[in-house]
Design an enzyme around this catalytic site. Structure first.
Site, PDB file in Angstrom:
ATOM      1  N   ARG A 231      63.873 -47.008  41.333  1.00 26.78           N
ATOM      2  CA  ARG A 231      64.205 -47.743  40.100  1.00 26.78           C
ATOM      3  C   ARG A 231      63.029 -48.597  39.628  1.00 26.78           C
ATOM      4  O   ARG A 231      62.374 -48.286  38.648  1.00 26.78           O
ATOM      5  CB  ARG A 231      65.461 -48.597  40.348  1.00 26.78           C
ATOM      6  CG  ARG A 231      66.116 -49.143  39.091  1.00 26.78           C
ATOM      7  CD  ARG A 231      65.447 -50.335  38.491  1.00 26.78           C
ATOM      8  NE  ARG A 231      65.321 -51.456  39.416  1.00 26.78           N
ATOM      9  CZ  ARG A 231      64.577 -52.534  39.164  1.00 26.78           C
ATOM     10  NH1 ARG A 231      63.900 -52.637  38.031  1.00 26.78           N
ATOM     11  NH2 ARG A 231      64.473 -53.513  40.042  1.00 26.78           N
TER      12      ARG A 231
ATOM     13  N   CYS B 119      57.560 -54.343  35.745  1.00 24.57           N
ATOM     14  CA  CYS B 119      58.608 -54.399  34.734  1.00 24.57           C
ATOM     15  C   CYS B 119      57.950 -54.193  33.387  1.00 24.57           C
ATOM     16  O   CYS B 119      57.002 -54.901  33.038  1.00 24.57           O
ATOM     17  CB  CYS B 119      59.321 -55.753  34.788  1.00 24.57           C
ATOM     18  SG  CYS B 119      60.544 -55.919  33.484  1.00 24.57           S
TER      19      CYS B 119
HETATM   20  P1  HMG Z   1      70.489 -54.710  22.902  1.00 25.23           P
HETATM   21  O1  HMG Z   1      69.698 -53.958  21.862  1.00 25.23           O
HETATM   22  O2  HMG Z   1      70.588 -56.199  22.752  1.00 25.23           O
HETATM   23  O3  HMG Z   1      71.946 -54.095  23.083  1.00 25.23           O
HETATM   24  O4  HMG Z   1      69.889 -54.368  24.327  1.00 25.23           O
HETATM   25  P2  HMG Z   1      73.098 -53.841  22.060  1.00 25.23           P
HETATM   26  O5  HMG Z   1      74.359 -54.068  22.822  1.00 25.23           O
HETATM   27  O6  HMG Z   1      72.860 -54.564  20.773  1.00 25.23           O
HETATM   28  O7  HMG Z   1      72.979 -52.266  21.786  1.00 25.23           O
HETATM   29  C1  HMG Z   1      71.886 -51.685  21.088  1.00 25.23           C
HETATM   30  C2  HMG Z   1      71.818 -50.189  21.388  1.00 25.23           C
HETATM   31  O8  HMG Z   1      71.608 -49.974  22.789  1.00 25.23           O
HETATM   32  C3  HMG Z   1      73.104 -49.465  21.071  1.00 25.23           C
HETATM   33  O9  HMG Z   1      72.746 -48.123  20.733  1.00 25.23           O
HETATM   34  C4  HMG Z   1      73.832 -49.439  22.367  1.00 25.23           C
HETATM   35  O10 HMG Z   1      74.763 -48.398  22.473  1.00 25.23           O
HETATM   36  C5  HMG Z   1      72.690 -49.213  23.337  1.00 25.23           C
HETATM   37  P3  HMG Z   1      72.522 -47.654  19.212  1.00 25.23           P
HETATM   38  O11 HMG Z   1      73.814 -47.976  18.514  1.00 25.23           O
HETATM   39  O12 HMG Z   1      71.358 -48.442  18.666  1.00 25.23           O
HETATM   40  O13 HMG Z   1      72.232 -46.191  19.346  1.00 25.23           O
HETATM   41  N1  HMG Z   1      72.976 -49.764  24.690  1.00 25.23           N
HETATM   42  C6  HMG Z   1      72.904 -49.042  25.817  1.00 25.23           C
HETATM   43  N2  HMG Z   1      72.581 -47.763  26.051  1.00 25.23           N
HETATM   44  C7  HMG Z   1      72.624 -47.346  27.333  1.00 25.23           C
HETATM   45  N3  HMG Z   1      72.930 -48.151  28.385  1.00 25.23           N
HETATM   46  C8  HMG Z   1      73.256 -49.432  28.164  1.00 25.23           C
HETATM   47  C9  HMG Z   1      73.250 -49.918  26.844  1.00 25.23           C
HETATM   48  N4  HMG Z   1      73.495 -51.135  26.316  1.00 25.23           N
HETATM   49  C10 HMG Z   1      73.340 -51.012  24.990  1.00 25.23           C
HETATM   50  N5  HMG Z   1      73.554 -50.210  29.218  1.00 25.23           N
HETATM   51  C11 HMG Z   1      69.990 -54.139  26.703  1.00 25.23           C
HETATM   52  C12 HMG Z   1      70.403 -54.955  25.503  1.00 25.23           C
HETATM   53  C13 HMG Z   1      70.269 -54.920  27.951  1.00 25.23           C
HETATM   54  C14 HMG Z   1      70.779 -52.846  26.684  1.00 25.23           C
HETATM   55  C15 HMG Z   1      68.491 -53.796  26.558  1.00 25.23           C
HETATM   56  O14 HMG Z   1      67.801 -54.988  26.359  1.00 25.23           O
HETATM   57  C16 HMG Z   1      67.948 -53.079  27.745  1.00 25.23           C
HETATM   58  O15 HMG Z   1      68.303 -51.935  28.038  1.00 25.23           O
HETATM   59  N6  HMG Z   1      67.003 -53.708  28.480  1.00 25.23           N
HETATM   60  C17 HMG Z   1      66.448 -53.046  29.649  1.00 25.23           C
HETATM   61  C18 HMG Z   1      65.652 -53.978  30.408  1.00 25.23           C
HETATM   62  C19 HMG Z   1      65.188 -53.334  31.692  1.00 25.23           C
HETATM   63  O16 HMG Z   1      65.702 -52.331  32.144  1.00 25.23           O
HETATM   64  N7  HMG Z   1      64.171 -53.955  32.293  1.00 25.23           N
HETATM   65  C20 HMG Z   1      63.694 -53.511  33.535  1.00 25.23           C
HETATM   66  C21 HMG Z   1      64.650 -53.767  34.654  1.00 25.23           C
HETATM   67  S1  HMG Z   1      64.735 -55.467  35.144  1.00 25.23           S
HETATM   68  C22 HMG Z   1      63.418 -55.653  36.241  1.00 25.23           C
HETATM   69  O17 HMG Z   1      62.632 -54.768  36.407  1.00 25.23           O
HETATM   70  C23 HMG Z   1      63.345 -56.917  37.019  1.00 25.23           C
HETATM   71  C24 HMG Z   1      63.806 -56.763  38.477  1.00 25.23           C
HETATM   72  O18 HMG Z   1      63.048 -55.774  39.154  1.00 25.23           O
HETATM   73  C25 HMG Z   1      63.645 -58.094  39.220  1.00 25.23           C
HETATM   74  C26 HMG Z   1      62.249 -58.668  38.967  1.00 25.23           C
HETATM   75  O19 HMG Z   1      61.249 -58.098  39.407  1.00 25.23           O
HETATM   76  O20 HMG Z   1      62.223 -59.682  38.278  1.00 25.23           O
HETATM   77  C27 HMG Z   1      65.290 -56.368  38.558  1.00 25.23           C
HETATM   78 MG    MG Z   2      61.095 -56.066  39.952  1.00 24.20          MG
END
Ligand code: HMG
Ligand code: MG
Length: 303
Positions: free
Chosen positions: A14, A243
């Site tokens: 992931r 990230c």
């Molecule tokens: P948003 O645009 O605010 O969401 O994104 P929304 O609810 O307004 O929806 C917008 C569109 O996204 C819609 O589609 C939804 O259906 C779709 P449209 O109508 O435009 O076609 N949507 C989704 N599609 C699939 N799966 C979902 C989903 N939710 C909404 N779950 C959201 C909010 C959270 C979805 C967005 O900001 C996002 O996907 N962010 C991803 C961030 C991410 O993955 N970052 C990396 C992981 S975190 C990390 O790496 C840190 C960690 O390792 C710890 C560390 O190191 O700190 C964990």
């Molecule tokens: Mg991380």
């Protein structure tokens, strides 16, 4: 007393592969999970159910979950930022469900907005029903609190800011508290100060560290956590990771390096380092570059 057993969660499939510029086929991701479980990993973070517009690399989440040959005793986790993500993770047959989900928030407002497009408080309100439904279905919920040691947008992050989010996560019933140094700027005493805030609200067994190694501090930070009795850490095979929404963040601490250190300390992990090096070599070959892990490089050079 440092712990005699440590649980490692490999987040490589992931955290590692979400950050790759090149497309990695689902078959390679599945093979990576198989190699990790064969090496003795009992906790594997497989993928994330996030928006494919935000993180296209994880767009094959359902395919990867469906392709894994489940091994007994292995806990498979996925990231779910909202109900849409949880619903997608649970849309498959029950046999394909994750054993654990991760809700990921941040200790810094700026990062929360950049990463998940909402404030910290809004994120907690999004997580609330996710936790409720997961618990109803018997699925454990882990948190990741990003930027607990520093933020690429805000700069410094204080232990008070970390504790505020710990309390909020606890308040909605999150079972496990993961403290994450997203950009790898933490140093051992500062890491202990952040961890102590998590330990005020969660038992030792439910606190873990997630250290990116951007500044080469991750092993020292893990050792600092061991001194507090913390015995669960995320790590990433071959040192993959980063990230996409944290500028400059490089890979997680390499699982091979952590296992080498823990072996040297006589701490049990149940992981076979040679099989782990094989897993790291296979995925590194797919990506066309050597593993970032120093231990893996050294062990490979001796073969
Ligand atoms: P948003 O645009 O605010 O969401 O994104 P929304 O609810 O307004 O929806 C917008 C569109 O996204 C819609 O589609 C939804 O259906 C779709 P449209 O109508 O435009 O076609 N949507 C989704 N599609 C699939 N799966 C979902 C989903 N939710 C909404 N779950 C959201 C909010 C959270 C979805 C967005 O900001 C996002 O996907 N962010 C991803 C961030 C991410 O993955 N970052 C990396 C992981 S975190 C990390 O790496 C840190 C960690 O390792 C710890 C560390 O190191 O700190 C964990
Ligand atoms: Mg991380």
């Amino acid at each position: 007393m440092i712990p005699s057993n440590v649980t490692l969660v490999d987040v490589g499939p992931r955290d590692g592969l979400q950050n790759e510029k090149q497309a990695v086929a689902a078959a390679h991701k599945i093979e990576l999970v198989h190699q990790l479980q064969a090496a003795g990993l009992r906790n594997i973070e497989v993928t994330s159910f996030v928006s494919p517009k935000w993180v296209p690399q994880m767009g094959d989440n359902a395919e990867v979950m469906a392709g894994i040959r489940r091994a007994p005793g292995v806990r498979y986790s996925v990231l779910t930022p909202n109900m849409k993500g949880l619903e997608a993770a649970l849309a498959a047959d029950r046999a394909l469900w994750p054993d654990e989900i991760v809700v990921f928030g941040a200790a810094s407002e700026a990062f929360s907005h950049r990463n998940i497009n909402c404030s910290i408080e809004e994120s907690i309100e999004r997580f609330r029903p996710v936790v409720e439904v997961a618990h109803r279905e018997g699925i454990k919920v882990r948190s990741a609190i990003s930027c607990a040691l520093g933020c690429p947008y805000q700069g410094e992050v204080t232990p008070d800011e970390v504790e505020r989010v710990v309390v909020m996560m606890k308040g909605i019933g999150v079972d496990h508290c993961g403290v994450a140094d997203t950009i790898g700027v933490g140093t051992p005493r500062r890491v202990q100060a952040a961890m102590e805030r998590a330990l005020k609200h969660y038992p030792l067994a439910e606190v873990s560290g997630h250290f990116h190694d951007t500044y080469g501090q991750a092993l020292a930070n893990i050792y600092a956590c061991l001194e507090l009795g913390i015995a669960t850490f995320d790590a990433s095979i071959a040192g993959l990771g980063g990230c996409p929404y944290a500028k400059g963040a490089t890979g997680n601490v390499a699982t091979e390096d952590v296992v080498f250190m823990l072996n040297g300390l006589g701490i049990e992990t149940g992981i076979d380092i040679d099989a782990l090096v094989d897993a790291g070599k296979t995925i590194s070959d797919v990506l066309g570059r050597p593993p970032v892990s120093r231990a893996a490089k050294a062990l490979l050079a001796k073969r």
